[in-house]
Design an enzyme around this catalytic site. Structure first.
Site, PDB file in Angstrom:
ATOM      1  N   ASP A  29       0.824  -1.212   0.000  1.00  0.00           N
ATOM      2  CA  ASP A  29       0.000   0.000   0.000  1.00  0.00           C
ATOM      3  C   ASP A  29       0.859   1.263   0.000  1.00  0.00           C
ATOM      4  O   ASP A  29       0.332   2.365  -0.042  1.00  0.00           O
ATOM      5  CB  ASP A  29      -0.920   0.025   1.227  1.00  0.00           C
ATOM      6  CG  ASP A  29      -2.275  -0.620   0.928  1.00  0.00           C
ATOM      7  OD1 ASP A  29      -2.437  -1.154  -0.180  1.00  0.00           O
ATOM      8  OD2 ASP A  29      -3.162  -0.581   1.797  1.00  0.00           O
TER       9      ASP A  29
ATOM     10  N   ASP B  83      -4.011  33.164 -37.696  1.00  0.00           N
ATOM     11  CA  ASP B  83      -3.778  31.764 -37.355  1.00  0.00           C
ATOM     12  C   ASP B  83      -5.027  31.105 -36.781  1.00  0.00           C
ATOM     13  O   ASP B  83      -5.289  29.946 -37.010  1.00  0.00           O
ATOM     14  CB  ASP B  83      -2.687  31.666 -36.274  1.00  0.00           C
ATOM     15  CG  ASP B  83      -1.307  31.834 -36.877  1.00  0.00           C
ATOM     16  OD1 ASP B  83      -1.092  31.295 -37.971  1.00  0.00           O
ATOM     17  OD2 ASP B  83      -0.481  32.506 -36.247  1.00  0.00           O
TER      18      ASP B  83
ATOM     19  N   GLY C  32      -4.842  25.179 -39.852  1.00  0.00           N
ATOM     20  CA  GLY C  32      -4.281  26.012 -40.894  1.00  0.00           C
ATOM     21  C   GLY C  32      -3.782  25.230 -42.090  1.00  0.00           C
ATOM     22  O   GLY C  32      -4.471  24.371 -42.633  1.00  0.00           O
ATOM     23  N   MET C  33      -2.553  25.533 -42.463  1.00  0.00           N
ATOM     24  CA  MET C  33      -1.976  24.933 -43.645  1.00  0.00           C
ATOM     25  C   MET C  33      -1.899  23.418 -43.495  1.00  0.00           C
ATOM     26  O   MET C  33      -2.117  22.664 -44.424  1.00  0.00           O
ATOM     27  CB  MET C  33      -0.570  25.492 -43.902  1.00  0.00           C
ATOM     28  CG  MET C  33      -0.569  26.846 -44.567  1.00  0.00           C
ATOM     29  SD  MET C  33      -1.578  26.876 -46.058  1.00  0.00           S
ATOM     30  CE  MET C  33      -0.430  26.191 -47.237  1.00  0.00           C
TER      31      MET C  33
END
Lengths: 467, 510
Positions: free
Chosen positions: B36, B297, B432-433
């Site tokens: 434990d 962005d 994005g791109m």
């Protein structure tokens, strides 16, 4: 062996204040091994959080593993255990349809005296799925012994052997294109009583050890555990059994007493020396003369040469965790290492007798004193001893690795040896790979020539004042 | 009994141990069976702690069950007192040993007579509360213990503006980074830090807590109880607005200003800080997040949906940031802090479509697969769910993972935190791109090429058994094993790969 015994093995026992994993951790490898099983750990949040955090079991094992989490009502016995477990097991049967459900009892079920063994047969009858109960609790057992408790109950479910001896001579056609047996295209098994091997190993290791024995014309009639629950081996009077793991003393006892099997007491097949000794112990039992083992062992040693140069003369300290310590220490001594201390949670001297004898012989052969063996070690005392001994390597539980490392001692987690494939001839390399990794790594770091950043010589000190 | 696979919050004793081992020179003793004590593993591994975690177990075994554990526990406390010389020893049971209902309080009283250090029993119900609640309680208990103990309390507040930061814990989610960020913030505001507890604090410190003019509680999970106690006993004001995200940062700073003004004692400080102009400067120039959200962005966030899940503090803050600072729609927000459900709902009711309060990960998984968001912000569990559904996930809350203990500086709080969060959000989406290119080239996946074997005239033939054997090898090394075996077979002029050939290849090549 005619070598005179110069030293005898003595066992010390300390306070037992050591850190180790809970035995329920066996779930993490057994659920993978037994493909049609379902493991239900009956315990508290503490148990579940352990599996989730320390072993990362939970989410990946979800299809074949779950916690039956005990809540306040269960503890205070306000709820009916049987009904509760029944609901869960019916759901498991419906969702997963396992061939067997294995209840893992924990410390909590021990303390509240939950009668798992009493309920299991009734429920098994009611829902029609075999239910086994293993008490893998931390009150009685340490880490790997969890597997022992599971295999011991599983042994009870193995079918009885009906045709003990006199099985028809089996012939198998195998293409076997190696120099060792080049002229033989047919491998025949000798006519011998059934041999069952016990211990949970990944299936490719199982097949490697099967192959080793086949080369000696010995047929393994089954493994405990098998890949599938339905394929449990037949056991009974006249069946020989042999273990591959050093922590299976309860299973061994069960096989002898309850199943009337004959136990072959052998060292464990870890390291080329151990593997050879293991096979050499099995062969004569069936009146077979072991063949070309010496050359084979020699070849393996030859192939380990690059590693041996690294470890020779280096010292190692086992803090004690997974009960495989003796076998690994014996192999490392044979590799030329100095073992200062072997901590081990529990030692069954009878079951490990052959391994202990091999350890002794290895020490004599390598001209080494027999290392101190400490059962139920005390971690604080061990750390104190380590400060004096300054070992090159400590094989230790996960809680101590970073602190020891920070004190300049190379460390390796003992659990890695539990999970890595270390059995058999070919895998000796893997053991040394693990052992040498911290040594090689430290060497690499030293070569970076930035030693001023870290302490160079092994200075061990504690941060807290020692009174 | 309930079927459980995963827990968002650990058992109570973990919370107690986190508080204990955050303090300096405090030793925690678990009254627990073998195994434990894995807290040590978590702390040592996750925090990469160089010192031995000052937590040990007084082992409960058969012997203890038969005879009671009084002697063993008391002996263990005294031994640790001698060996480690701690200021305080905290004794806690685990779920397991708490059932024994032994009078641990009595053991503690007995031990504290003999030992040099203080000894307390962590008074927590292990079946009622979880890790988070237990940590909150234990922290309060320690503070209360030391404040009640010191009779000659120096009640005067400092002349200069001053603060206590309460609730920075070991194994906390980015707590160390957040703490550094808070120090910077308070320095800018010319507020002296009186105490930070428990992380790195000494237990002797709590008695100086009332000297500060107010308390700052960055995470409401741990520290709120302590703040309320200090408020009740010493009239100390506290600020519990989490300084996460630009809007809440401003809110938090304004509350700090207000708290400083509540006390009658005059503030003697050389510097006069203009809070409003500080907020304005930081929001517009130090934090890039606001500008970034408005830049080109982030146009791709348009129409994207998310699901958020975590502890109350993080889930609420991140939801607010996504909704009101970044303009991303939050379809569902949830927390596993069931005990704080009311506050949570109140906080986020205007910022999301749906609220879920649960500690069942399957329920969260169901919602995610129903909503099919573009990104998830959750815990490690949601990251795992996301992986299965192929939805990206940014991790924003405990339960923590080794990845959340980065060496680099990654705060969630403060103005630097706003930048970090903006990065995390942006990087969690395929954007994005990249998004555009993925469409053109049909995805990231190059697996096909990788598994194709190098061209050779004759490939050895795998028999069914060896094929099966190959299947047992873990996927990530399977191709390598296959290649090596075939290479070996070719060299030996073997046409049929059998299991034996595989083994021989391993032996020969390893």
């Amino acid at each position: 062996m005619s070598t005179k015994i110069v030293e005898t093995i003595t066992l010390e026992c300390e306070t037992g204040n050591y850190h180790s994993f809970c035995p329920i951790s066996c779930v993490s490898w057994l659920y993978q091994k037994i493909e049609d099983s379902f493991f239900l750990v009956v315990g508290t949040k503490t148990c579940g959080y352990f599996l989730q955090n320390a072993l990362g079991v939970m989410i990946f094992a979800e299809p074949r593993y779950a916690m039956a989490e005990l809540e306040e009502g269960d503890i205070s016995a306000h709820l009916n255990d049987y009904e509760e477990l029944k609901t869960l097991c019916i759901r498991i049967r419906k969702d997963r349809d396992p061939s067997v459900i294995i209840w893992i009892g924990t410390c909590t079920t021990e303390i509240i005296k939950m009668d798992l063994e009493g309920m299991a047969p009734k429920l098994e009858y009611e829902i029609g799925v075999p239910i086994l109960v293993a008490r893998a609790n931390g009150l009685d057992y340490a880490f790997t012994q969890g597997e022992d408790t599971v295999l011991a109950v599983m042994a009870h479910r193995c079918p009885d052997q009906e045709l003990p001896i006199g099985e028809s001579k089996e012939t198998k056609t195998k293409l076997f294109p190696f120099p060792l047996l080049k002229e033989k295209n047919l491998v025949e098994y000798a006519n011998h009583p059934p041999l069952v091997i016990f211990g949970s190993l990944p299936s490719n290791l199982v097949s490697q050890l099967d192959t080793e024995l086949r080369r000696q014309f010995i047929k393994v009639s089954g493994w405990l555990p098998a890949q599938r629950y339905a394929d449990l081996p037949s056991l009974g009077d006249g069946v020989y059994v042999c273990g591959v793991n050093p922590f299976l003393s309860r299973t061994a006892t069960t096989l002898i007493r309850r199943k009337k099997c004959e136990l072959i007491v052998a060292p464990f097949p870890i390291g080329p020396d151990g593997t050879r000794a293991w096979i050499e112990r099995i062969c004569p039992v069936f009146g077979i003369e072991a063949q070309s083992l010496e050359e084979r062992e020699e070849r393996i040693w030859e192939s380990l040469k690059d590693y041996l140069d690294l470890v020779r003369g280096k010292s190692v300290f086992f803090m004690g965790d997974n009960l495989i310590e003796i076998s690994i220490a014996r192999f490392l001594i044979r590799c030329g290492m100095i073992v200062y201390e072997i901590g081990i949670p529990y030692m069954d001297k009878r079951y490990q007798a052959a391994e202990l004898a091999l350890l002794q012989n290895t020490c004599i052969r390598m001209c080494m004193p027999i290392p101190r063996i400490v059962e139920k070690p005390d971690n604080s005392n061990q750390i104190r001893r380590m400060r004096e001994l300054q070992p090159d390597l400590a094989i230790t539980g996960m809680a101590h690795a970073n602190p020891l490392g920070a004190r300049g001692i190379g460390t390796k987690w003992s659990v890695e040896f539990t999970f890595a494939q270390i059995h058999g001839f070919a895998n000796a390399r893997d053991v040394l790979e693990l052992v040498t990794r911290p040594l090689r790594r430290n060497e690499n770091l030293d070569n970076l020539d930035r030693t001023t950043l870290v302490r160079k010589n092994n200075e061990l000190y504690t941060s807290t004042p020692v009174k | 009994m309930k079927l459980a696979h995963w827990m968002y919050a650990g058992p109570a004793h973990i919370g107690t141990l986190r508080v204990a081992s955050s303090f300096k020179n405090v030793h925690a003793i678990m009254h627990a069976p073998l195994g434990d004590d894995y807290f040590n593993v978590m702390r040592s591994m996750l925090e990469r702690e160089r010192n031995f975690t000052p937590a040990t177990a007084s082992i409960v075994d058969r012997h203890v069950l038969a005879r009671g554990s009084r002697k063993r526990v008391v002996d263990h406390i005294i031994r640790k007192d001698k060996e480690e010389g701690p200021d305080l020893i905290i004794l806690t049971p685990t779920c397991t040993s708490s059932i024994l209902q032994e009078d641990l309080k009595n053991f503690v009283d007995r031990a504290s007579i003999i030992s040099d250090c203080n000894v307390i029993f962590a008074d927590v119900d292990h079946y009622q509360v979880n890790e988070i609640q237990a940590a909150d309680r234990t922290l309060e208990q320690v503070v209360r213990y030391y404040l009640e103990k010191s009779h000659t309390l120096d009640q005067f507040v400092t002349d200069a503006p001053s603060v206590n930061i309460i609730g920075i814990l070991t194994l906390g989610f980015h707590n160390r980074h957040d703490c550094r960020e808070l120090r910077r913030l308070l320095k800018d505001l010319d507020i002296r830090i009186n105490q930070i507890i428990p992380e790195g604090g000494s237990v002797e410190d709590p008695k100086n807590l009332p000297k500060a003019r107010f308390n700052l509680i960055p995470y409401r999970e741990v520290g709120l109880m302590t703040a309320m106690y200090l408020n009740k006993e010493f009239g100390m004001p506290y600020v519990s607005t989490t300084p996460m995200g630009a809007v809440d940062m401003a809110e938090c700073i304004r509350q700090i200003k207000k708290s400083l003004e509540t006390l009658a004692a005059p503030i003697l400080s050389s510097k006069r800080v203009d809070y409003e102009s500080y907020i304005d400067g930081q929001t517009r120039f130090v934090s890039q997040a606001a500008w970034f959200s408005r830049s080109i962005d982030c146009q791709n966030f348009t129409g994207k949906e998310t699901v958020v899940f975590g502890d109350a503090t993080h889930a609420a803050s991140i939801t607010k940031i996504l909704a009101r600072e970044m303009g991303i729609r939050v379809s569902c927000t949830g927390t596993y802090c069931k005990h704080d459900a009311e506050w949570f709902k109140e906080q986020i009711k205007d910022f999301c479509d749906e609220i879920i309060i649960t500690d069942d990960h399957a329920e969260v998984g169901d919602i995610i697969s129903r909503v099919e968001p573009s990104a998830i912000f959750g815990t490690q569990m949601e990251r795992h769910i996301g992986k299965r559904l192929e939805i990206p996930c940014g991790v924003i809350s405990a339960p923590a993972h080794i990845q959340n203990f980065s060496l680099g500086y990654r705060p969630f709080l403060g103005y630097e935190g706003t930048n970090q969060i903006a990065d995390l959000v942006y990087n969690s989406f395929a954007l994005g791109m990249e998004d555009h290119l993925l469409d053109i080239f049909c995805g990231h996946d190059t697996k096909e090429i990788m598994t194709k074997s190098l061209s050779t005239d004759i490939s050895p033939i795998w028999d069914p058994e060896s094929r099966q054997e190959l299947g047992k090898i873990p996927r990530f090394v399977r191709d390598e094993v296959k290649r090596n075996t075939e290479k070996f077979a070719r060299r030996k002029g073997i046409l049929n790969v059998t299991v034996e050939v595989m083994h021989a290849a391993k032996e020969a090549l390893s």
